[in-house]
Each structure stands twice: as C-alpha cells, then as structure tokens.
Design an enzyme around this catalytic site. Structure first.
Site, mmCIF file in Angstrom:
data_model
loop_
_atom_site.group_PDB
_atom_site.id
_atom_site.type_symbol
_atom_site.label_atom_id
_atom_site.label_comp_id
_atom_site.label_asym_id
_atom_site.label_seq_id
_atom_site.Cartn_x
_atom_site.Cartn_y
_atom_site.Cartn_z
ATOM 1 N N ASP A 29 -4.135 4.223 -9.139
ATOM 2 C CA ASP A 29 -4.150 3.096 -8.202
ATOM 3 C C ASP A 29 -3.320 3.488 -6.973
ATOM 4 O O ASP A 29 -2.225 4.037 -7.092
ATOM 5 C CB ASP A 29 -3.551 1.858 -8.874
ATOM 6 C CG ASP A 29 -3.861 0.580 -8.124
ATOM 7 O OD1 ASP A 29 -4.540 -0.297 -8.682
ATOM 8 O OD2 ASP A 29 -3.396 0.451 -6.958
ATOM 9 N N ILE A 30 -3.851 3.210 -5.796
ATOM 10 C CA ILE A 30 -3.173 3.614 -4.553
ATOM 11 C C ILE A 30 -1.877 2.836 -4.329
ATOM 12 O O ILE A 30 -0.943 3.338 -3.695
ATOM 13 C CB ILE A 30 -4.153 3.466 -3.359
ATOM 14 C CG1 ILE A 30 -3.732 4.320 -2.195
ATOM 15 C CG2 ILE A 30 -4.326 2.024 -2.949
ATOM 16 C CD1 ILE A 30 -4.810 4.470 -1.121
ATOM 17 N N HIS A 93 -13.253 -2.543 -13.480
ATOM 18 C CA HIS A 93 -12.212 -1.541 -13.729
ATOM 19 C C HIS A 93 -11.168 -2.076 -14.685
ATOM 20 O O HIS A 93 -10.880 -3.267 -14.700
ATOM 21 C CB HIS A 93 -11.544 -1.080 -12.424
ATOM 22 C CG HIS A 93 -11.051 -2.191 -11.547
ATOM 23 N ND1 HIS A 93 -11.895 -2.928 -10.749
ATOM 24 C CD2 HIS A 93 -9.806 -2.697 -11.345
ATOM 25 C CE1 HIS A 93 -11.194 -3.825 -10.075
ATOM 26 N NE2 HIS A 93 -9.922 -3.729 -10.434
ATOM 27 N N HIS A 95 -7.187 -1.678 -15.669
ATOM 28 C CA HIS A 95 -5.882 -1.177 -15.237
ATOM 29 C C HIS A 95 -5.128 -0.685 -16.477
ATOM 30 O O HIS A 95 -4.997 -1.433 -17.458
ATOM 31 C CB HIS A 95 -5.041 -2.302 -14.621
ATOM 32 C CG HIS A 95 -5.569 -2.891 -13.355
ATOM 33 N ND1 HIS A 95 -5.084 -2.533 -12.104
ATOM 34 C CD2 HIS A 95 -6.508 -3.839 -13.126
ATOM 35 C CE1 HIS A 95 -5.714 -3.252 -11.170
ATOM 36 N NE2 HIS A 95 -6.582 -4.049 -11.766
HETATM 37 P P1 5GP Z 1 -8.258 -5.966 -8.755
HETATM 38 O O1 5GP Z 1 -9.665 -5.886 -8.204
HETATM 39 O O2 5GP Z 1 -8.203 -5.649 -10.231
HETATM 40 O O3 5GP Z 1 -7.616 -7.288 -8.434
HETATM 41 O O4 5GP Z 1 -7.378 -4.877 -8.018
HETATM 42 C C1 5GP Z 1 -7.922 -3.693 -7.500
HETATM 43 C C2 5GP Z 1 -6.906 -2.558 -7.566
HETATM 44 O O5 5GP Z 1 -7.479 -1.460 -6.884
HETATM 45 C C3 5GP Z 1 -5.564 -2.870 -6.910
HETATM 46 O O6 5GP Z 1 -4.506 -2.628 -7.828
HETATM 47 C C4 5GP Z 1 -5.535 -1.930 -5.697
HETATM 48 O O7 5GP Z 1 -4.244 -1.417 -5.424
HETATM 49 C C5 5GP Z 1 -6.500 -0.838 -6.078
HETATM 50 N N1 5GP Z 1 -7.191 -0.259 -4.934
HETATM 51 C C6 5GP Z 1 -7.801 -0.946 -3.933
HETATM 52 N N2 5GP Z 1 -8.365 -0.092 -3.035
HETATM 53 C C7 5GP Z 1 -8.096 1.154 -3.506
HETATM 54 C C8 5GP Z 1 -8.415 2.458 -3.007
HETATM 55 O O8 5GP Z 1 -9.058 2.648 -1.974
HETATM 56 N N3 5GP Z 1 -7.971 3.512 -3.749
HETATM 57 C C9 5GP Z 1 -7.271 3.349 -4.922
HETATM 58 N N4 5GP Z 1 -6.886 4.468 -5.563
HETATM 59 N N5 5GP Z 1 -6.948 2.135 -5.412
HETATM 60 C C10 5GP Z 1 -7.361 1.053 -4.711
#
Ligand code: 5GP
Length: 130
Positions: A29-30, A93, A95
C-alpha cells in the site's frame, strides 16, 4: 476505464510488488497504516469482493495466506490483521496489516507516507521470505 489497480497490474503505474501469479497480485500500500501493509488483489477487475466467483474468491484468500506468512516474517508482529474496505478503490482487495494491537488496524489515524526507497526496502524484505 481501468482501475488504478488494473493499471498497476499492467505496469502502467509503478508499485512495490510482493508477488504475482496468473490470477492474483500483491503489492505494498502506498500509504500504509503500518509498515508492511500489503494489498492482495485478483487480476480480474471486480469492484466488490463478494461479486467474485467463488473459485476466484477462494484463490484470492489462499494467495493472501501465502503472502501473509512472508509479511509476518519480514515485519514481526503479533499477527497479520486482515480487512476488506474498498471505499477508495473499486477493485476488490484484501488489506494485510502487521498488528500488535487493535489501533494498528485503524484507518482513521493519519496514514504513513514512506518514500519509494523505504517501500522498496520493505518489499525486498517481504519477498525474501516468499
Ligand atoms: P480502500 O479502497 O480499501 O478503502 O483503500 C484503498 C487502499 O489503496 C488505500 O489504503 C490506499 O492507500 C491504497 N492505494 C490507493 N491508490 C494507490 C496506488 O496508486 N498505489 C498503491 N500502492 N496503493 C494505493
């Protein structure tokens, strides 16, 4: 339009890859909530995880299990927390988060913003245990 995660799978957006096979992909995660925070995704672009076919969902969990073993070795912790949120990126996804206490799983506190070099070192460490 392809999701950010599909672009990552296709190499159009860089990431710190942990593992990949023909159906699944894992990367850091970035903006981790904890060092070693890893995302595990199906290559098939489906928004909601429970819209995946059963076989794909089962395979995703099995792939995540393998990755979690390496994350735990690379980032010693009490256990690997597992969560699905999906409010930000519409591509299913899981985590995987190294945790010692409940608050380590919190997405409400400010997230980390490591440099690409720092992420690269963590990814290398995790990959060494695969
Ligand atoms: P969620 O959709 O589960 O609420 O969160 C999406 C997750 O993806 C977040 O923790 C965010 O930091 C991560 N994320 C969003 N965009 C990117 C990206 O471009 N690259 C990476 N490696 N992680 C990302």
């Amino acid at each position: 339009m392809a999701s950010i995660f599909t672009k990552i799978i296709n190499g159009e957006i860089p990431c710190h890859k942990i593992a990949e096979d023909d159906k699944y992909f894992a990367f850091l995660d970035i903006n981790p909530v904890k060092e070693g925070h890893t995302l595990v995704i199906p290559k098939e672009e489906v928004d909601y995880i429970y819209d995946l076919e059963d076989e794909t969902l089962a395979g995703l969990n099995i792939f995540a299990k393998k990755v979690s073993v390496a994350v735990k070795k690379a980032c010693p912790c009490n256990r690997i927390g597992i969560t699905v949120i999906g409010l930000e990126v519409p591509h299913a996804h899981i985590h995987l988060i190294p945790i010692d206490k409940l608050n380590d799983m919190s997405f409400e506190k400010p997230k980390m913003n490591p440099s690409s070099e720092e992420l690269a070192m963590v990814a290398e460490r995790i990959r060494s245990f695969l």
